[in-house]
Design a protein around this motif. Structure first.
Motif, PDB file in Angstrom:
ATOM      1  N   PRO A 285     -48.778 -20.469 -27.996  1.00 26.78           N
ATOM      2  CA  PRO A 285     -47.376 -20.929 -27.835  1.00 26.78           C
ATOM      3  C   PRO A 285     -46.590 -20.119 -26.807  1.00 26.78           C
ATOM      4  N   GLU A 286     -47.050 -18.888 -26.480  1.00 28.15           N
ATOM      5  CA  GLU A 286     -46.340 -18.062 -25.506  1.00 28.15           C
ATOM      6  C   GLU A 286     -46.751 -18.385 -24.073  1.00 28.15           C
ATOM      7  N   ALA A 287     -47.745 -19.259 -23.902  1.00 32.85           N
ATOM      8  CA  ALA A 287     -48.259 -19.561 -22.570  1.00 32.85           C
ATOM      9  C   ALA A 287     -47.276 -20.403 -21.765  1.00 32.85           C
ATOM     10  N   ASP A 288     -47.376 -20.303 -20.437  1.00 34.88           N
ATOM     11  CA  ASP A 288     -46.580 -21.145 -19.540  1.00 34.88           C
ATOM     12  C   ASP A 288     -47.272 -22.471 -19.257  1.00 34.88           C
ATOM     13  N   VAL A 289     -48.621 -22.442 -19.283  1.00 33.68           N
ATOM     14  CA  VAL A 289     -49.364 -23.654 -18.983  1.00 33.68           C
ATOM     15  C   VAL A 289     -50.767 -23.540 -19.571  1.00 33.68           C
ATOM     16  N   VAL A 290     -51.352 -24.680 -19.929  1.00 32.27           N
ATOM     17  CA  VAL A 290     -52.741 -24.769 -20.357  1.00 32.27           C
ATOM     18  C   VAL A 290     -53.464 -25.652 -19.351  1.00 32.27           C
TER      19      VAL A 290
ATOM     20  N   ASN B 115     -60.235 -29.023 -18.388  1.00 27.49           N
ATOM     21  CA  ASN B 115     -61.376 -29.431 -17.559  1.00 27.49           C
ATOM     22  C   ASN B 115     -61.453 -30.894 -17.137  1.00 27.49           C
ATOM     23  N   PRO B 116     -61.049 -31.906 -17.814  1.00 31.12           N
ATOM     24  CA  PRO B 116     -60.108 -31.993 -18.930  1.00 31.12           C
ATOM     25  C   PRO B 116     -60.709 -32.103 -20.320  1.00 31.12           C
ATOM     26  N   ILE B 117     -62.063 -32.205 -20.445  1.00 42.22           N
ATOM     27  CA  ILE B 117     -62.645 -32.484 -21.758  1.00 42.22           C
ATOM     28  C   ILE B 117     -63.208 -31.229 -22.412  1.00 42.22           C
ATOM     29  N   HIS B 118     -63.989 -30.455 -21.653  1.00 41.45           N
ATOM     30  CA  HIS B 118     -64.785 -29.369 -22.262  1.00 41.45           C
ATOM     31  C   HIS B 118     -64.067 -28.025 -22.303  1.00 41.45           C
ATOM     32  N   LEU B 119     -63.223 -27.721 -21.331  1.00 43.02           N
ATOM     33  CA  LEU B 119     -62.638 -26.390 -21.206  1.00 43.02           C
ATOM     34  C   LEU B 119     -61.125 -26.429 -21.295  1.00 43.02           C
ATOM     35  N   ALA B 120     -60.561 -25.295 -21.741  1.00 48.90           N
ATOM     36  CA  ALA B 120     -59.104 -25.142 -21.768  1.00 48.90           C
ATOM     37  C   ALA B 120     -58.776 -23.670 -21.581  1.00 48.90           C
ATOM     38  N   VAL B 121     -57.797 -23.388 -20.703  1.00 47.66           N
ATOM     39  CA  VAL B 121     -57.385 -22.016 -20.419  1.00 47.66           C
ATOM     40  C   VAL B 121     -55.866 -21.946 -20.475  1.00 47.66           C
ATOM     41  N   ALA B 122     -55.358 -20.989 -21.301  1.00 47.17           N
ATOM     42  CA  ALA B 122     -53.909 -20.811 -21.424  1.00 47.17           C
ATOM     43  C   ALA B 122     -53.471 -19.631 -20.572  1.00 47.17           C
ATOM     44  N   LEU B 123     -52.458 -19.853 -19.668  1.00 44.61           N
ATOM     45  CA  LEU B 123     -51.974 -18.828 -18.758  1.00 44.61           C
ATOM     46  C   LEU B 123     -50.511 -18.513 -19.017  1.00 44.61           C
ATOM     47  N   LYS B 124     -50.159 -17.252 -18.740  1.00 49.31           N
ATOM     48  CA  LYS B 124     -48.764 -16.836 -18.820  1.00 49.31           C
ATOM     49  C   LYS B 124     -48.480 -15.910 -17.644  1.00 49.31           C
TER      50      LYS B 124
ATOM     51  N   VAL C 289     -49.911 -24.652  -9.576  1.00 53.64           N
ATOM     52  CA  VAL C 289     -49.811 -25.227 -10.914  1.00 53.64           C
ATOM     53  C   VAL C 289     -48.543 -24.747 -11.614  1.00 53.64           C
ATOM     54  N   LEU C 290     -48.254 -23.439 -11.523  1.00 57.11           N
ATOM     55  CA  LEU C 290     -47.049 -22.907 -12.167  1.00 57.11           C
ATOM     56  C   LEU C 290     -45.780 -23.483 -11.540  1.00 57.11           C
ATOM     57  N   ALA C 291     -45.790 -23.655 -10.210  1.00 57.84           N
ATOM     58  CA  ALA C 291     -44.627 -24.273  -9.553  1.00 57.84           C
ATOM     59  C   ALA C 291     -44.404 -25.685 -10.040  1.00 57.84           C
ATOM     60  N   PHE C 292     -45.489 -26.424 -10.213  1.00 58.58           N
ATOM     61  CA  PHE C 292     -45.396 -27.774 -10.748  1.00 58.58           C
ATOM     62  C   PHE C 292     -44.819 -27.768 -12.164  1.00 58.58           C
ATOM     63  N   VAL C 293     -45.284 -26.820 -12.989  1.00 58.48           N
ATOM     64  CA  VAL C 293     -44.800 -26.728 -14.366  1.00 58.48           C
ATOM     65  C   VAL C 293     -43.310 -26.380 -14.391  1.00 58.48           C
ATOM     66  N   TYR C 294     -42.906 -25.414 -13.542  1.00 58.86           N
ATOM     67  CA  TYR C 294     -41.503 -25.006 -13.544  1.00 58.86           C
ATOM     68  C   TYR C 294     -40.612 -26.170 -13.066  1.00 58.86           C
ATOM     69  N   ARG C 295     -41.069 -26.918 -12.075  1.00 65.82           N
ATOM     70  CA  ARG C 295     -40.298 -28.082 -11.605  1.00 65.82           C
ATOM     71  C   ARG C 295     -40.191 -29.130 -12.703  1.00 65.82           C
TER      72      ARG C 295
END
Length: 365
Positions: A273-278, A281-290, A354-360
């Protein structure tokens, strides 16, 4: 049934083979246990050679002083020391004789004591154990006793004894032949000169015998070391059992690791929940970034594949964390960056986009 019976026999045969043949090198634990029990590579010939060489070396060096002191004592005894043949006179004489003997024997005994300690320290280092002194009932077994009498060790000891006798006899014969002309002149010599000549011959004999025993002791130590290494070798079964005792049963270790992974997943899910974006892969992998504002770089809070990836995405959606599909970026982060680590420089540009897209997107909302 017949096939299963054959398989069982093969398994039992394999276990017996592992338990019976000592083909594996001893482990450090096995070496420590053997040393604690007093099972070390040690040659008695090394101690004997050191003792003989050093003791007679001291006697040779101290011989002139000892002879002069002994001659003075005998002169004093016969000319200056009248003895009354009563209890007090005899006691005084014995005391004087014992003191002279102690002065003569003290350096020899001290040298023998020091050489005994030194020869053991050179071979096995410092070791104090009472295990070899403990009584063992198996030593009373007559069958075991006969096996020891006709064992390989007993044969080797017999050959060593024969070799020593032959060497001493050969050296004695050689010295006698080379110096036989001296013996005819002893009748014309004084007591002191005859004693010196005899002492010189004895010293030559002891010197050559000591050198021969010293060379022999080197080979004997090599053999004792080899025999010791063979005696503490282990079977494959013993190595496996020790590994189990040291590291734990493999099934228990796997359960512990599974619990550790489960605890890591739980902590990881709490950070999602503290991540900025996840990124998925879209099916097999997932990575949460902050984005870490303190260090100015994105870090990985969580990552997973399969069911773990699905759970990360579920927690992200529940916590209203943006989920972005980027197969290339998700794969690179998943396989190159561990949880809690920073994103490498070569991925800065892609993650920044990716982060710029999320912030926009969040700003538009």
């Amino acid at each position: 049934m017949e096939i299963e019976h054959r398989k069982l026999n093969l398994q039992l045969f394999g276990q017996q083979s592992d338990q019976g043949e000592k083909t594996e090198k001893p482990t450090p634990k096995k070496r420590r246990e053997a040393r604690r029990k007093g099972q070390v590579a040690k040659s008695k010939e090394v101690s004997s050679a050191f003792l003989l060489f050093a003791t007679f070396g001291v006697l040779y060096i101290a011989a002139p002083y000892t002879f002069n002191r002994f001659a003075a004592f005998v002169t004093k005894l016969w000319s200056e020391y009248p003895v009354e043949f009563n209890e007090r006179g005899i006691q005084a004489l014995l005391t004087e004789v014992i003191m002279e003997l102690m002065i003569f024997l003290a350096p020899v005994l001290a040298t023998a004591f020091l050489m005994g300690i030194l020869s053991n320290l050179i071979q096995i280092g410092f070791l104090v154990t009472g295990e070899p002194l403990k009584p063992k009932l198996e030593k009373l077994n007559p069958v075991k006793g006969l096996q020891r009498i006709f064992s390989k060790r007993a044969i080797v000891e017999l050959l060593k004894s024969i070799f020593k006798v032959v060497v001493i006899a050969f050296i004695s014969y050689t010295i006698f032949i080379n110096n036989v002309h001296h013996f005819s002149r002893f009748a014309d010599m004084g007591i002191r000169q005859a004693a010196e000549e005899t002492g010189e011959l004895v010293f030559q004999l002891v010197l050559w015998v000591s050198l021969a025993l010293l060379i022999m002791s080197i080979f004997d130590y090599i053999y004792q070391y080899w025999e010791h290494e063979q005696s503490i070798k282990m079977t494959k079964y013993e190595v496996k059992q020790e590994h189990k005792q040291t590291e734990g049963d493999p099934q228990i270790r796997s359960k512990i690791k599974e619990k550790q992974r489960e605890a890591t997943r739980k902590r990881m899910m709490q950070d999602v929940p503290e991540a900025d974006v996840v990124i998925t892969n879209p099916i097999h992998l997932a990575v949460a970034l902050k984005y870490d504002e303190e260090h100015g770089v994105p870090i990985v809070l969580a990552k997973g594949q399969g069911k773990v990836a699905d759970r990360i995405k579920e927690v992200a959606e529940e916590s209203q964390v943006v989920v972005v599909e980027n197969e290339w970026l998700a794969r690179n982060i998943f396989y190159t960056v561990e949880i809690g680590e920073e994103i490498p420089e070569e991925l800065y540009q892609a993650v920044a986009e990716v982060l710029a897209f999320v912030y926009r997107l969040q700003g538009a909302v």
